[in-house]
Design a protein around this motif. Structure first.
Motif, PDB file in Angstrom:
ATOM      1  N   SER A  39     -13.539   6.299 -20.336  1.00 17.90           N
ATOM      2  CA  SER A  39     -13.032   5.022 -20.819  1.00 17.90           C
ATOM      3  C   SER A  39     -11.875   4.605 -19.910  1.00 17.90           C
ATOM      4  N   ILE A  40     -11.944   3.375 -19.425  1.00 20.34           N
ATOM      5  CA  ILE A  40     -10.936   2.901 -18.475  1.00 20.34           C
ATOM      6  C   ILE A  40     -10.253   1.668 -19.050  1.00 20.34           C
ATOM      7  N   GLY A  41      -8.929   1.728 -19.173  1.00 22.27           N
ATOM      8  CA  GLY A  41      -8.163   0.592 -19.687  1.00 22.27           C
ATOM      9  C   GLY A  41      -8.268  -0.583 -18.733  1.00 22.27           C
ATOM     10  N   ALA A  42      -8.317  -1.795 -19.295  1.00 16.46           N
ATOM     11  CA  ALA A  42      -8.527  -2.996 -18.484  1.00 16.46           C
ATOM     12  C   ALA A  42      -7.477  -3.143 -17.378  1.00 16.46           C
ATOM     13  N   MET A  43      -6.228  -2.712 -17.651  1.00 17.08           N
ATOM     14  CA  MET A  43      -5.147  -2.904 -16.670  1.00 17.08           C
ATOM     15  C   MET A  43      -5.049  -1.778 -15.641  1.00 17.08           C
ATOM     16  N   THR A  44      -6.061  -0.941 -15.561  1.00 16.22           N
ATOM     17  CA  THR A  44      -6.066   0.101 -14.543  1.00 16.22           C
ATOM     18  C   THR A  44      -6.362  -0.540 -13.178  1.00 16.22           C
ATOM     19  N   THR A  45      -5.541  -0.232 -12.178  1.00 22.89           N
ATOM     20  CA  THR A  45      -5.735  -0.890 -10.883  1.00 22.89           C
ATOM     21  C   THR A  45      -6.846  -0.201 -10.089  1.00 22.89           C
ATOM     22  N   GLN A  46      -7.336  -0.928  -9.106  1.00 18.51           N
ATOM     23  CA  GLN A  46      -8.404  -0.387  -8.253  1.00 18.51           C
ATOM     24  C   GLN A  46      -7.923   0.847  -7.509  1.00 18.51           C
ATOM     25  N   ARG A  70      -3.758 -18.634 -20.375  1.00 15.14           N
ATOM     26  CA  ARG A  70      -4.607 -17.712 -19.634  1.00 15.14           C
ATOM     27  C   ARG A  70      -3.841 -16.409 -19.469  1.00 15.14           C
ATOM     28  N   VAL A  71      -4.560 -15.283 -19.499  1.00 13.77           N
ATOM     29  CA  VAL A  71      -3.879 -14.019 -19.216  1.00 13.77           C
ATOM     30  C   VAL A  71      -3.915 -13.768 -17.713  1.00 13.77           C
ATOM     31  N   ILE A  72      -2.897 -13.052 -17.252  1.00 16.47           N
ATOM     32  CA  ILE A  72      -2.875 -12.617 -15.858  1.00 16.47           C
ATOM     33  C   ILE A  72      -2.791 -11.096 -15.823  1.00 16.47           C
ATOM     34  N   ALA A  73      -3.672 -10.497 -15.012  1.00 21.18           N
ATOM     35  CA  ALA A  73      -3.657  -9.041 -14.841  1.00 21.18           C
ATOM     36  C   ALA A  73      -3.023  -8.776 -13.473  1.00 21.18           C
ATOM     37  N   GLY A  74      -3.820  -8.479 -12.448  1.00 23.63           N
ATOM     38  CA  GLY A  74      -3.263  -8.275 -11.103  1.00 23.63           C
ATOM     39  C   GLY A  74      -2.992  -9.591 -10.385  1.00 23.63           C
ATOM     40  N   GLY A  75      -3.602 -10.655 -10.872  1.00 24.42           N
ATOM     41  CA  GLY A  75      -3.368 -11.985 -10.300  1.00 24.42           C
ATOM     42  C   GLY A  75      -4.097 -12.267  -8.995  1.00 24.42           C
ATOM     43  N   HIS A  76      -4.899 -11.322  -8.516  1.00 21.92           N
ATOM     44  CA  HIS A  76      -5.471 -11.513  -7.183  1.00 21.92           C
ATOM     45  C   HIS A  76      -6.781 -12.299  -7.151  1.00 21.92           C
ATOM     46  N   SER A  77      -7.264 -12.723  -8.297  1.00 26.25           N
ATOM     47  CA  SER A  77      -8.287 -13.771  -8.334  1.00 26.25           C
ATOM     48  C   SER A  77      -7.648 -15.041  -8.885  1.00 26.25           C
ATOM     49  N   LEU A  78      -6.753 -14.861  -9.860  1.00 23.96           N
ATOM     50  CA  LEU A  78      -6.190 -16.008 -10.561  1.00 23.96           C
ATOM     51  C   LEU A  78      -5.173 -16.795  -9.726  1.00 23.96           C
ATOM     52  N   ILE A  79      -4.218 -16.108  -9.098  1.00 25.52           N
ATOM     53  CA  ILE A  79      -3.168 -16.828  -8.366  1.00 25.52           C
ATOM     54  C   ILE A  79      -3.768 -17.679  -7.239  1.00 25.52           C
ATOM     55  N   ASN A  97      -3.983  -2.502  -4.715  1.00 23.70           N
ATOM     56  CA  ASN A  97      -2.797  -1.992  -5.401  1.00 23.70           C
ATOM     57  C   ASN A  97      -2.492  -2.773  -6.663  1.00 23.70           C
ATOM     58  N   LEU A  98      -2.864  -4.035  -6.706  1.00 25.10           N
ATOM     59  CA  LEU A  98      -2.552  -4.858  -7.881  1.00 25.10           C
ATOM     60  C   LEU A  98      -3.804  -5.255  -8.669  1.00 25.10           C
ATOM     61  N   GLY A  99      -4.926  -5.448  -7.994  1.00 22.72           N
ATOM     62  CA  GLY A  99      -6.150  -5.894  -8.668  1.00 22.72           C
ATOM     63  C   GLY A  99      -6.621  -4.855  -9.679  1.00 22.72           C
ATOM     64  N   ILE A 145     -13.863  -2.870  -1.884  1.00 21.69           N
ATOM     65  CA  ILE A 145     -13.308  -4.113  -2.427  1.00 21.69           C
ATOM     66  C   ILE A 145     -12.030  -4.471  -1.682  1.00 21.69           C
ATOM     67  N   ALA A 146     -11.956  -5.685  -1.184  1.00 21.85           N
ATOM     68  CA  ALA A 146     -10.718  -6.248  -0.624  1.00 21.85           C
ATOM     69  C   ALA A 146     -10.041  -5.310   0.376  1.00 21.85           C
ATOM     70  N   ASP A 147      -8.709  -5.196   0.285  1.00 18.07           N
ATOM     71  CA  ASP A 147      -7.935  -4.392   1.227  1.00 18.07           C
ATOM     72  C   ASP A 147      -6.870  -3.610   0.449  1.00 18.07           C
ATOM     73  N   PRO A 148      -6.125  -2.721   1.117  1.00 17.13           N
ATOM     74  CA  PRO A 148      -5.202  -1.853   0.366  1.00 17.13           C
ATOM     75  C   PRO A 148      -4.216  -2.615  -0.524  1.00 17.13           C
ATOM     76  N   GLN A 149      -3.613  -3.686  -0.008  1.00 17.68           N
ATOM     77  CA  GLN A 149      -2.613  -4.399  -0.809  1.00 17.68           C
ATOM     78  C   GLN A 149      -3.260  -5.015  -2.050  1.00 17.68           C
TER      79      GLN A 149
END
Ligand SMILES: Cc1cc2nc3c(=O)[nH]c(=O)nc-3n(C[C@H](O)[C@H](O)[C@H](O)COP(=O)(O)OP(=O)(O)OC[C@H]3O[C@@H](n4cnc5c(N)ncnc54)[C@H](O)[C@@H]3O)c2cc1C
Ligand code: FES
Ligand code: FES
Lengths: 167, 284
Positions: free
Chosen positions: B71-78, B29-38, B108-110, B101-105
């Motif tokens: 065009s926005i790269g997939a790894m661009t954070t919120q 599995r790939v991990i991006a920001g990890g904030h759904s996956l972890i 920062n990663l999502g 969406i969510a909160d500041p922290q």
């Protein structure tokens, strides 16, 4: 399970550790490197007690795997003040009763530390939105917001003095 | 909470990442920001043996704007989406929605890529991308292809992405007209009880074009094509907005959960849709 080497800078010091990849950053910091400032409140990305600064951004260290922090520059609450020279935030939390049990405090301080760099002169509403990823079970937030507002003004004053001294 | 053990990889380009996905198949599995996956790994809802970190791949980071093409790269954070002034000029609804969406922290990663690829009906970006009629670019062992956001979602956590495909980027045209993203949630950091996005153009009180999409009101985002057909070409009045709102609600299909029973969710849906319509029209 296979372990890997990870290096990172924590509070200015180079640290190397050997961990399983699944080790959460908060466990690496607390148990392997003994920086116990970051607390574990929920371990489910909600409470913010584990907030640290990673590469200049506030992050929840319970939701980062240690190898994701390879090469990172990390700051924990241990890195921003000392018992005999408190950071303005620590001083103001003390003065304005910004804590009761203290469990959320390291996360609150680390989040506000970064927030005040993002927004040095915030309104109360902006402070509340800025710390909305951090939960406190004790204070009702009133005094936390007061402490952050007071610290913001103290930091701004200190910076004015610093600028004058340089000039 | 500790997830089960896995091996960790950090490829520095897409072809290396794709070949790892191919080698390990379902166990990878790939991990991006990890904030759904972890969080789901901690609950051991998924068993991943090989985790591929996409953060070393520069080609899928950042925001590119040429004229009206975004065009926005997939790894661009919120948080990068929120702070980008040029993006705010061209598509202000992205900032408006991202701040909800969510909160500041977490922001920062999502990442936008993780948010749209995840397939969780509670995620806000999929509905937003259907609203903007965005196109996803994917790359896998069989090469690259493009899929419309409106065709991508098949069910909760089921998308048309193949196991060995990686989302590279998301593109859409700068929208014109009034806009609004309205989200009802129990608290900051909670997913939507119901959310609605509207983009609308009005000339001489007549609607000349519109787009409406809903979040967390079905097992996929809902693009409200029937309501759009109903409003385009019509003179705007309160009665029409009520009928359009009802048509959107009828197209939704929420499930009962900790955020409330179906009737309540449909009721809340009606409120956020009407609010979004009104606010978008005010902003035209
Ligand atoms: C407390 C909390 C509150 C939240 N509230 C909200 C909310 O209100 N609204 C909302 O929308 N989200 C919310 N989220 C989710 C957050 O926005 C996530 O960051 C986002 O859903 C996933 O992005 P990520 O980069 O973290 O992806 P990850 O968690 O790394 O990945 C998510 C999934 O997508 C896959 N994936 C990631 N990138 C790619 C890619 N490039 N190609 C193919 N597959 C990929 C992964 O394999 C995984 O299956 C919340 C999260 C938390 C922890
Ligand atoms: S312990 Fe990390 S968010 Fe609660
Ligand atoms: S002081 Fe007790 S949780 Fe905040």
């Amino acid at each position: 399970m296979e372990k890997i080497n990870v290096s990172m800078k924590v509070n200015g010091k180079e640290e190397n550790l050997t961990v399983e990849p699944r080790t959460l950053l908060v466990h690496a910091l607390r148990e392997h490197l003994e920086y116990t400032g970051a607390h574990i409140g929920c371990s489910s990305s909600h409470c913010g007690a584990c907030t640290i600064d990673m590469n200049g951004k506030s992050v929840k260290s319970c939701t980062v795997f240690t190898p994701q922090a390879e090469g990172a520059d990390i700051l924990t609450v241990e890195g921003i003040g000392s018992p005999d020279k408190l950071h303005a935030l620590q001083e103001m939390f003390k003065e304005h009763h910004g804590l009761q049990c203290g469990y959320c405090t390291p996360g609150m301080i680390m989040r506000s530390y970064r927030f005040l760099q993002e927004n040095p002169d915030p309104t109360e509403d902006e402070v509340r939105f800025g710390i909305s990823g951090n939960l406190c079970r004790c204070t009702g937030y009133q005094n936390i917001v007061k402490s952050i507002m007071a610290a913001a003004s103290k930091i701004r004053d200190e910076e004015k003095v610093n600028k004058k001294e340089i000039a | 909470m500790i997830p089960s053990a896995f091996k960790f990889y950090k490829p520095d380009n897409i072809s290396k990442a794709v070949s790892l996905m191919k080698d390990f198949g379902e166990e990878a599995r790939v991990i991006a920001g990890g904030h759904s996956l972890i969080p789901i790994m901690k609950q051991r809802l998924t068993d991943i043996k090989h985790l591929i970190d996409l953060s070393g791949i520069d080609e899928i980071k950042g925001i590119n704007i040429t004229g009206d093409e975004i065009s926005i790269g997939a790894m661009t954070t919120q948080v990068e989406l929120i702070n980008n002034e040029e993006l705010f000029q061209k598509a202000p609804i992205i900032r408006e929605a991202s701040l909800q969406i969510a909160d500041p922290q977490v922001r920062n990663l999502g990442t936008i890529g993780g948010n749209v690829a995840n397939g969780d009906p509670a995620n806000d970006m999929p509905g937003l991308m259907q609203l903007l009629d965005a196109t996803y670019k994917l790359s896998g062992t069989n090469g690259s292809r493009e899929v419309k956001a409106r065709d991508f979602y098949e069910g909760a956590y089921f998308t048309s992405r193949e196991d060995d495909e990686i989302l590279l980027s998301i593109s859409f045209e700068s929208p014109s007209g009034g806009y609004a993203y309205e989200k009802q949630k129990r608290k900051i950091g909670d997913y939507a009880t119901a959310a609605a996005g509207v983009i609308i153009k009005v000339e001489n009180n007549k609607c000349s074009s519109a787009s409406i999409a809903l979040t967390n009101l079905s097992d996929t985002p809902v693009y409200c094509n029937k309501a759009v057909d109903m409003i385009v070409g019509k003179e705007i009045d309160n009665d029409l907005l009520d009928r359009v709102t009802k048509t959107c609600v009828d197209q939704s299909d929420p499930v009962a959960d900790q955020r409330g029973p179906v009737e309540f969710k449909k009721y809340v849906a009606g409120i956020v849709i009407k609010k979004a319509l009104k606010r978008a029209i005010e902003r035209v």
